[in-house]
Structures are given as C-alpha cells and as structure tokens.
Design an enzyme around this catalytic site. Sequence first.
Site, PDB file in Angstrom:
ATOM      1  N   HIS A  27      21.409  36.796  57.453  1.00  0.00           N
ATOM      2  CA  HIS A  27      20.164  37.585  57.535  1.00  0.00           C
ATOM      3  C   HIS A  27      20.005  38.095  58.968  1.00  0.00           C
ATOM      4  O   HIS A  27      19.680  37.328  59.869  1.00  0.00           O
ATOM      5  CB  HIS A  27      18.951  36.722  57.166  1.00  0.00           C
ATOM      6  CG  HIS A  27      17.654  37.480  57.156  1.00  0.00           C
ATOM      7  ND1 HIS A  27      16.781  37.431  56.094  1.00  0.00           N
ATOM      8  CD2 HIS A  27      17.076  38.299  58.067  1.00  0.00           C
ATOM      9  CE1 HIS A  27      15.725  38.187  56.358  1.00  0.00           C
ATOM     10  NE2 HIS A  27      15.880  38.726  57.562  1.00  0.00           N
ATOM     11  N   HIS A  29      18.750  41.736  61.500  1.00  0.00           N
ATOM     12  CA  HIS A  29      18.295  43.116  61.667  1.00  0.00           C
ATOM     13  C   HIS A  29      19.110  43.742  62.790  1.00  0.00           C
ATOM     14  O   HIS A  29      18.977  43.326  63.951  1.00  0.00           O
ATOM     15  CB  HIS A  29      16.805  43.150  62.021  1.00  0.00           C
ATOM     16  CG  HIS A  29      15.944  42.548  60.960  1.00  0.00           C
ATOM     17  ND1 HIS A  29      15.349  43.291  59.966  1.00  0.00           N
ATOM     18  CD2 HIS A  29      15.612  41.257  60.699  1.00  0.00           C
ATOM     19  CE1 HIS A  29      14.680  42.485  59.147  1.00  0.00           C
ATOM     20  NE2 HIS A  29      14.833  41.252  59.580  1.00  0.00           N
ATOM     21  N   LYS A 119      17.057  43.518  48.835  1.00  0.00           N
ATOM     22  CA  LYS A 119      15.994  42.834  49.565  1.00  0.00           C
ATOM     23  C   LYS A 119      14.631  43.215  49.006  1.00  0.00           C
ATOM     24  O   LYS A 119      14.319  44.399  48.847  1.00  0.00           O
ATOM     25  CB  LYS A 119      16.075  43.228  51.051  1.00  0.00           C
ATOM     26  CG  LYS A 119      14.982  42.628  51.938  1.00  0.00           C
ATOM     27  CD  LYS A 119      15.160  41.139  52.145  1.00  0.00           C
ATOM     28  CE  LYS A 119      13.976  40.523  52.872  1.00  0.00           C
ATOM     29  NZ  LYS A 119      14.141  40.478  54.307  1.00  0.00           N
ATOM     30  N   HIS A 156      11.593  38.276  51.061  1.00  0.00           N
ATOM     31  CA  HIS A 156      10.615  37.966  52.097  1.00  0.00           C
ATOM     32  C   HIS A 156       9.436  37.337  51.361  1.00  0.00           C
ATOM     33  O   HIS A 156       8.647  38.036  50.729  1.00  0.00           O
ATOM     34  CB  HIS A 156      10.196  39.218  52.871  1.00  0.00           C
ATOM     35  CG  HIS A 156       9.251  38.902  53.993  1.00  0.00           C
ATOM     36  ND1 HIS A 156       9.621  38.955  55.310  1.00  0.00           N
ATOM     37  CD2 HIS A 156       7.957  38.474  53.972  1.00  0.00           C
ATOM     38  CE1 HIS A 156       8.595  38.577  56.065  1.00  0.00           C
ATOM     39  NE2 HIS A 156       7.575  38.295  55.278  1.00  0.00           N
ATOM     40  N   HIS A 194      14.404  33.081  55.536  1.00  0.00           N
ATOM     41  CA  HIS A 194      13.689  32.543  56.709  1.00  0.00           C
ATOM     42  C   HIS A 194      12.521  31.649  56.330  1.00  0.00           C
ATOM     43  O   HIS A 194      11.365  31.935  56.645  1.00  0.00           O
ATOM     44  CB  HIS A 194      13.224  33.662  57.651  1.00  0.00           C
ATOM     45  CG  HIS A 194      12.657  34.891  56.977  1.00  0.00           C
ATOM     46  ND1 HIS A 194      11.623  34.839  56.085  1.00  0.00           N
ATOM     47  CD2 HIS A 194      12.992  36.194  57.068  1.00  0.00           C
ATOM     48  CE1 HIS A 194      11.358  36.071  55.667  1.00  0.00           C
ATOM     49  NE2 HIS A 194      12.177  36.904  56.252  1.00  0.00           N
ATOM     50  N   ASP A 267      17.755  35.899  61.191  1.00  0.00           N
ATOM     51  CA  ASP A 267      16.617  36.820  61.237  1.00  0.00           C
ATOM     52  C   ASP A 267      16.416  37.368  62.650  1.00  0.00           C
ATOM     53  O   ASP A 267      15.273  37.618  63.058  1.00  0.00           O
ATOM     54  CB  ASP A 267      15.328  36.185  60.718  1.00  0.00           C
ATOM     55  CG  ASP A 267      14.284  37.236  60.363  1.00  0.00           C
ATOM     56  OD1 ASP A 267      14.656  38.412  60.191  1.00  0.00           O
ATOM     57  OD2 ASP A 267      13.091  36.897  60.280  1.00  0.00           O
TER      58      ASP A 267
HETATM   59  O1  DOR Z   1       9.578  38.904  62.357  1.00  0.00           O
HETATM   60  C1  DOR Z   1      10.089  39.692  61.592  1.00  0.00           C
HETATM   61  N1  DOR Z   1      10.697  40.809  62.033  1.00  0.00           N
HETATM   62  N2  DOR Z   1      10.026  39.458  60.285  1.00  0.00           N
HETATM   63  C2  DOR Z   1      10.428  40.356  59.378  1.00  0.00           C
HETATM   64  O2  DOR Z   1      10.325  40.096  58.202  1.00  0.00           O
HETATM   65  C3  DOR Z   1      10.950  41.674  59.796  1.00  0.00           C
HETATM   66  C4  DOR Z   1      11.464  41.627  61.160  1.00  0.00           C
HETATM   67  C5  DOR Z   1      11.680  42.984  61.762  1.00  0.00           C
HETATM   68  O3  DOR Z   1      12.301  43.837  61.111  1.00  0.00           O
HETATM   69  O4  DOR Z   1      11.257  43.215  62.892  1.00  0.00           O
HETATM   70 ZN    ZN Z   2      14.248  39.541  58.543  1.00  0.00          ZN
END
Ligand code: DOR
Ligand code: ZN
Length: 373
Positions: A27, A29, A119, A156, A194, A267
């Site tokens: 997971h 980004h 997702k 989520h 998460h 995450d």
């Molecule tokens: O803290 C987070 N940041 N939680 C999420 O679900 C998305 C992520 C983000 O894309 O910044």
């Molecule tokens: Zn995330």
Amino acid sequence: MYNARMSESPSSTDRERLTIRQPDDWHVHLRDGALLQAVVAHTARPFARAIVMPNLKPPITTVAQAQAYRARILTALEASAGAAAAAAFTPLMTAYLTETTAPEELERGFEDGVFTAAKLYPAGATTNSDAGVRDLAHITPVISCMERIGMPLLIHGEVTDPAVDIFDREAVFIERQLQPLLQRHPGLKVVLEHITTRDAVQFVEAAPANVGATITPHHLHINRNALFQGGLRPDFYCLPVAKREQHRLALRGAAISGNPKFFLGTDSAPHPRNAKESSCGCAGIYNAPYAIESYAEVFSQENALERLEDFASCFGPRFYGLPLNEGTITLERREAAPEEAGLPALLELANGTDQPSRLVPFHAGEQLSWRLT
Ligand code: DOR
Ligand code: ZN
C-alpha cells in the site's frame, strides 16, 4: 503455488545483521509529476513490488489510465535512480472504484494483468476521495464481479458520517459496512488497509482467510498523543488517524504474531511541507525513506526480528497469490553515538517545480537502530 523457498527461508540473523527475502509494499501513494520523481526511488530501494494507490487527480479508473501511470512511474524511477532500479521494481496497479465503474473494465484490467486490485474509498473519507463510493449498494455488480474473478478489494475502512467521532470511524465502518458486505459476498477477497484499532485486529483475526489487513509503520510507532506533543504536529496527521495506546499495542501484537492475515503496507503518503503546515493541513505520513528500518525497529523492540520476514516478504504475496521475491536485503544494526545527528529532516523535491517545496519524512531527526545496507 507458493515458492518452495518459503520453507527454507533465506532469513538469517545474528546480533549485527539481518538478511531477509526482499519485501514488498502492499500500500503506497507514489503521486505523479515532480512529486512522483522525488519519492519513487525511496520505495524502490528496499521493495521489489508495490501496490500503488489510484487516488490521483483525476483518479485512476480505467485500464488505459493505469497503464499510462505505470509507465510514468517507471520513467520517473529510471530518471531518479537509473535503469537498473527501474528494471528491478514492479508497480502493481489498482483501480479507483466510483459509482460508475463498469465491471467489464475491471475484469478486463484484472485478466490482462494491469489491475492487481481495486480500491474502495468511501466518498469524502480522505485525500482525493470525492469521486469514491457514497453507498456500497450502488456498486453491487462490481463487487459481485470481483468476488467471481478473485480480484482483491482494498478498503479504506472509515465511515464518513459526520455524527461519528473521528476516532470511532474505523470500528463503526467494520460494524456497519464491512460485516454486512462480507455477509453478502463471502468469497470476496478483502484487504482492510492501514488498520488502526484493536477492533480491526480482532475482526480480521476472526474473519475467514479471504480477509487480510495491512499495517503501517507509523501506526506501530505513534499513538494519538503524537499529534499534540508540545503543539500541533501536522507531520503525524494521517487517515485513519492514530488512536489510543491500547490500539497501537494491539497493532504491534498483530504485526509480530505470525498470523499471515497481517502484512506490510506503508501507506507512505507524501505531501509537500507547505500543504502539511497549513490551516487545513493534508493527511498523510511520508515514511518511504526509512520504512523497512522503521518496521525493523518495531520487531527488534518486540524481540521478534525472526518474524519480520514473514510480515514484510511472505504474507503479502501469499495473500495476493503472487510468487515470493527471490532476492534478499540486509539490515545492519548500528549503535548511534549520542551526539550523532538524527535522520535528515527534509528532502528537497528532486525535480524543478513551480511550487518548490520540501518533504518531511517520518522519523526525521530521530535515530533508528537498523540501517539497510
Ligand atoms: O493519510 C492518508 N493519506 N490517508 C489516506 O487514506 C490517503 C493518503 C493520501 O493520499 O494522502
Ligand atoms: Zn493510503
């Protein structure tokens, strides 16, 4: 189907060094553009594969968008870390579910190996979730299709009902949404992403084998006090937000338990410093630069280093039905001198951008006692 090397694992440990099978991040980004180029090498350094979140603007909803995004990721990695790094890293793409997602598009992407999973963002739950799902009943054909073809649904897990206290949103989601969903679709492969509560740990433990969960390094290290330690601390703000100490301890117990339902997912969610330090700061903790070291710290503190490999490198691929990595990584224990400076506090965005900014990684200014060699 699983690699025979599982039973003769390459893991070996002595006091100073720990060698484990190469891990994956289930997971992350990676963003896009200049930010992508600044961060992707941090993930590709220890991890062979990563499940890439689709919450871009606009979100990744089609096979063509996922293919183009995957190509941008590899181009950015090659530009920032070289061709060998790009050749050694596999981004696993995900589809962002909306209320208009066509089951046929998901199935085509999954069968062609473009989408590894889809997702689910409840609309309004987090960063770039506006296009997400307002009511699970609206995507029943999509869920049925995923259940039929064995495509994992990554969730989520927070309700968005403003009447629900933010610290209860995960537990309420499990009760109101997830339990009924799994009753309607008992064969659906689900990763509750998460997780942050003892409620989630207990739910996943009690669920059948088609339900798993990822655990981040930050939720293993901090509880909600970190957000207010001597002042407001935007670097520790993420969603789902960190909970009470009893929940952090339950997460640590799950991570080191050897239960294959719990596996690594960082995450890592970078936001430039100016977007975090604002009157309405963004949610997300950028942990990629020291993620594997951060997990090693936890397992070391819990005297469970011999379980790190399963959590980081075996249970994720096993859940997804993918082969284990063949390579290894080695972590080295280091005793920091008291006067030694901590980890770098700021990383410059690597690429020229019209909004020059900086990223503050998790553990900035701290010492960690394990280092990737
Ligand atoms: O803290 C987070 N940041 N939680 C999420 O679900 C998305 C992520 C983000 O894309 O910044
Ligand atoms: Zn995330």
